[in-house]
Design an enzyme around this catalytic site. Structure first.
Site, short mmCIF file in Angstrom:
data_model
loop_
_atom_site.label_atom_id
_atom_site.label_comp_id
_atom_site.label_asym_id
_atom_site.label_seq_id
_atom_site.Cartn_x
_atom_site.Cartn_y
_atom_site.Cartn_z
N ARG A 118 0.87 -1.18 0.00
CA ARG A 118 0.00 0.00 0.00
C ARG A 118 0.90 1.22 0.00
O ARG A 118 1.60 1.47 0.97
CB ARG A 118 -0.92 -0.04 1.24
N HIS A 150 -3.12 4.10 5.23
CA HIS A 150 -4.19 3.09 5.35
C HIS A 150 -5.53 3.71 4.94
O HIS A 150 -6.25 3.22 4.09
CB HIS A 150 -4.27 2.57 6.78
N TYR A 202 5.15 4.17 11.25
CA TYR A 202 5.44 2.73 11.34
C TYR A 202 6.18 2.12 10.15
O TYR A 202 6.44 0.94 10.13
CB TYR A 202 4.15 1.95 11.60
C1 LIG Z 1 -13.60 -6.43 12.73
C2 LIG Z 1 -12.82 -5.19 12.50
N1 LIG Z 1 -11.85 -4.86 13.36
C3 LIG Z 1 -11.15 -3.71 13.19
C4 LIG Z 1 -11.40 -2.88 12.14
C5 LIG Z 1 -10.62 -1.59 11.96
N2 LIG Z 1 -9.72 -1.76 10.79
C6 LIG Z 1 -10.07 -1.30 9.59
S1 LIG Z 1 -8.98 -1.70 8.42
C7 LIG Z 1 -7.98 -2.48 9.51
C8 LIG Z 1 -6.73 -3.15 9.02
C9 LIG Z 1 -6.99 -4.11 7.92
O1 LIG Z 1 -5.81 -4.62 7.43
P1 LIG Z 1 -5.77 -5.65 6.22
O2 LIG Z 1 -6.77 -6.73 6.42
O3 LIG Z 1 -4.36 -6.07 6.06
O4 LIG Z 1 -6.27 -4.84 4.96
P2 LIG Z 1 -5.72 -3.46 4.35
O5 LIG Z 1 -6.49 -2.38 5.01
O6 LIG Z 1 -4.26 -3.39 4.58
O7 LIG Z 1 -6.07 -3.51 2.91
C10 LIG Z 1 -8.51 -2.40 10.80
C11 LIG Z 1 -7.87 -2.95 11.99
C12 LIG Z 1 -12.43 -3.26 11.26
N3 LIG Z 1 -12.76 -2.51 10.21
N4 LIG Z 1 -13.12 -4.41 11.47
#
Ligand SMILES: Cc1ncc(C[n+]2csc(CCOP(=O)(O)OP(=O)(O)O)c2C)c(N)n1
Lengths: 353, 324
Positions: A257, A261, A270
């Site tokens: 990415r 985020h 980070y």
């Molecule tokens: C159940 C849940 N817990 C926490 C969150 C908050 N949150 C949103 S995105 C994220 C990280 C997601 O990381 P990843 O699965 O690697 O996908 P990326 O965003 O990097 O594409 C978090 C912790 C959420 N949306 N849903």
């Protein structure tokens, strides 16, 4: 007692176009040039749209937005590899798929600009509403594929998630069900190295995410997620397999990415500049551009024309989305099929002031 | 020192971790990143990875492991990044946090403080704006605290961190940086289970907690200008709840307005009304009124302002109740 080996697994990593745009001729899928152009055009458009949305957010014209920069090859490669009747189950990171399935950029941004109507998706587009609660979408795709099969519809289900999402129990539930049911599902995990701030190595001790499929009894494969030809080929094969009744596949697409985020995030906290620079050199669009240049498709004029076209489309989309209005009473109207008397009273009170 | 709520919570965690070496902060992005709201900023650098744990992305894993830690001698402070994502962990709250003491007749306990950034009003994405205190209030064995200012946030958290049961600690995100106030640098605690009379008055009792205490203040000031004297009670803690203070105030004013951010049906306001009916029916001079969110899903940002109780609705409720 003798020791016998009862399980051994392997995971392949597939790259067709390397970071410098050189193709592995043995693996070249030899796609027609119209398709190659379509791939490039969509990636350029996605990036232009993404950049614009970041600007909109920074200037208070859009709410929190999750950028896709760096991951375009996965979204577009998979979107084009799927048959139009294959269902897609995206997250917040893959909303560009809606555009590829017929939504205008304006319609796409209505959601990011804070209206539920952004998810008013025509079911004919075969797109599930995006999932924000991490990993919940995986089982929906398994169930969705089950329903399609029962209804005699021969479509695969493609479901997306990030590296972080593979830590949720929901991910494992879905893989397990898919294995047991031999579901026609393609799990696409975009391993972009971080879940917000948490690095991939803190999510799982496994060497690869792909290998998790082996534990659930089906194939897992790693692909260079910044190589659209590899993504396309691997997903095409998995989707065909799904439609032919040969069960699920887990695809781990290795990517990065490039941006934050979401717009609420500061990645400097980070990750290092060097890491970002390393991935900048592996950009999915740049390498594809070099490849197309070699094929005599891409030229400076070609690029200029395309850029102009894309920014016009983006601007048109923004204007449409910013002009969008819906009846505020909609917040009450879709709770149930028929509004209860109690809700109607609440609605009247809400709008009486 | 003047602090906002983020600073007050951060300062408290830091102080408590110094005091008690068994306290560990854990959750998604709480370490290196310092939390998505920066509430745990600086703790990772000071206390290291062992006590400030960036966990894998799994609410169920976070709360499940915290139960084990708490039962075997630690005081975990798990964070659920947004309260709307707690459902994956709910079974642990209900099946273990709330019951461990009871089902072992006291030989095991579950002293943890679950940090729950809650409330809306910050134009967030879907699932990032809930205020779900009632789903815990229905479970015997869970304590619920809900600060409404930086001062309360620090004192209630310190109390929660020396409590022997699981405390669901709500953080009204909307107030994180809304205002600063004087917060003592040294450790102090605010008792769990005691309400706070924000302001005394004679005509109407207004009961609120969390962000709604802040939102209600403006409406109360207006009502007073219109000649209605309002007694404002901030609950601070919903479980245990200070029924006595509510009752005393309602006995005095004979009128009551309850303001909460959660939906109306089965909101905590319903329980308050029921208690007033049981205890103070004969003191009532007007029906008890609830100003709440409507019984709908929290809307996306564009229409979210229709959802939350605001100054106008609260003021109207106070005046109607006073005039009844
Ligand atoms: C159940 C849940 N817990 C926490 C969150 C908050 N949150 C949103 S995105 C994220 C990280 C997601 O990381 P990843 O699965 O690697 O996908 P990326 O965003 O990097 O594409 C978090 C912790 C959420 N949306 N849903």
């Amino acid at each position: 007692m003798p020791v016998t080996k009862v399980f051994e697994g392997k995971v392949d990593y597939i790259q067709i176009l390397d970071k410098d745009g050189k193709i592995d001729s043995a693996l070249d899928p030899k796609l027609p040039s119209e398709l190659l152009e379509k791939m490039y055009r969509y990636m350029v458009l996605a990036r232009a749209w993404d950049k614009k949305n970041l600007v909109l957010q920074r200037t208070g014209r859009m709410y929190t937005y999750a950028p896709v920069e760096g991951q375009e090859a996965i979204v577009i490669g998979s979107g084009l590899a799927a048959a139009p009747t294959d269902w897609v189950f995206p997250t917040y990171r893959e909303t560009f798929l809606y555009h590829m399935r017929g939504a205008s950029l304006g319609e796409l941004n209505v959601g990011w600009m804070g209206w539920e109507d952004g998810l008013k998706i025509d079911q004919k587009m075969c797109c599930f509403p995006l999932a924000i609660p991490i990993a919940t979408q995986f089982a929906h795709a398994v169930g969705g594929a089950y329903a399609l099969k029962l209804r005699g519809i021969n479509s695969a289900a493609l479901v997306y998630g990030g590296d972080g999402s593979t830590s949720e129990g929901d991910f494992h539930d879905a893989l397990n069900f898919a294995g047991v049911w031999n579901s026609g599902v393609v799990f696409v995990v975009s391993n972009n190295q971080f879940a917000i701030s948490v690095p991939r190595k803190w999510q799982t001790k496994s060497e690869t995410i792909a290998q998790k499929a082996l534990a659930y009894g089906f194939k897992g494969v790693q692909v260079d997620g910044n190589d659209i030809l590899a993504v396309y080929s691997v997903i095409k094969e998995a989707a065909n397999k799904a439609r032919e009744g040969h069960g699920p596949t887990l695809i781990e697409a290795i990517t990065f990415r490039m941006g934050p985020h979401t717009t609420a995030d500061d990645p400097k906290k980070y990750r290092s500049e060097e890491e970002v620079a390393y991935w900048r050199e592996r950009d999915p669009i740049t390498r594809f551009q070099i490849y197309l240049k070699g094929k005599g498709i891409w030229t400076q004029e070609y690029e200029q024309k395309l850029q102009t076209e894309c920014s016009a489309l983006v601007e048109e989309g923004v204007a449409k989305a910013e002009g969008f209005k819906a009846d505020p009473k909609n917040i009450f109207k879709f709770v149930f099929k028929d509004m209860t008397k109690d809700l109607e009273e609440q609605m009247n009170e809400c709008f009486s002031q | 020192m003047k602090m906002n709520m983020v600073e007050a919570i951060n300062r408290c965690l830091n102080q408590e971790m110094e005091r008690d070496k068994t306290i560990a902060v854990m959750g998604e992005d709480v370490g290196v990143d310092g939390g998505v709201f920066r509430v745990t900023d600086g703790l990772y650098a000071k206390y290291g990875r062992e006590r400030v744990i960036d966990t894998p992305l799994s609410e169920s894993g976070i709360i499940g492991t915290a139960v084990g830690m708490a039962a075997l001698g630690m005081r975990p402070v798990p964070e659920i990044q947004f309260q709307g994502f707690e459902y994956n962990a709910y079974h642990h709250f209900v099946q273990h946090c709330a019951r461990l003491r009871n089902r072992t007749r006291g030989s095991f306990t579950c002293p943890m403080v679950v940090r729950l950034p809650a409330t809306g009003g910050i134009k967030a994405l879907e699932h990032h704006s809930e205020s779900l205190e009632t789903i815990y209030a229905h479970i015997a064995g869970l304590k619920i605290v809900y600060p409404s200012s930086p001062y309360e946030a620090k004192g209630l958290l310190a109390a929660a961190l020396s409590d022997e049961d699981t405390v669901m600690y709500f953080e009204p995100k909307r107030l994180y940086r809304a205002f600063k106030e004087e917060v003592p640098e040294e450790r102090y605690t605010i008792p769990i289970g005691k309400a706070h009379t924000v302001k005394e008055g004679n005509d109407v009792t207004l009961i609120s907690w969390g962000a709604m205490t802040y939102i209600s203040k403006d409406a109360i000031a207006e009502a007073e200008k219109a000649g209605v004297s309002v007694e404002h009670i901030d609950l601070r803690s919903l479980a245990p709840c200070d029924w006595e203070s509510i009752s005393n105030s309602v006995k005095k004013t004979g009128r009551c307005v309850i303001v909460h951010e959660a939906v109306k049906t089965m909101g905590f306001g319903a329980e308050i009304m029921a208690r007033i009916m049981e205890k103070d029916f004969l003191s009532l001079e007007a029906p008890v009124k609830r100003i709440t969110a409507w019984d709908i899903t929290v809307p996306y940002p564009k229409l979210e302002d229709y959802y939350f109780p605001d100054k106008k609705r609260i003021l109207k409720g106070i005046i109607e109740t006073a005039k009844f």
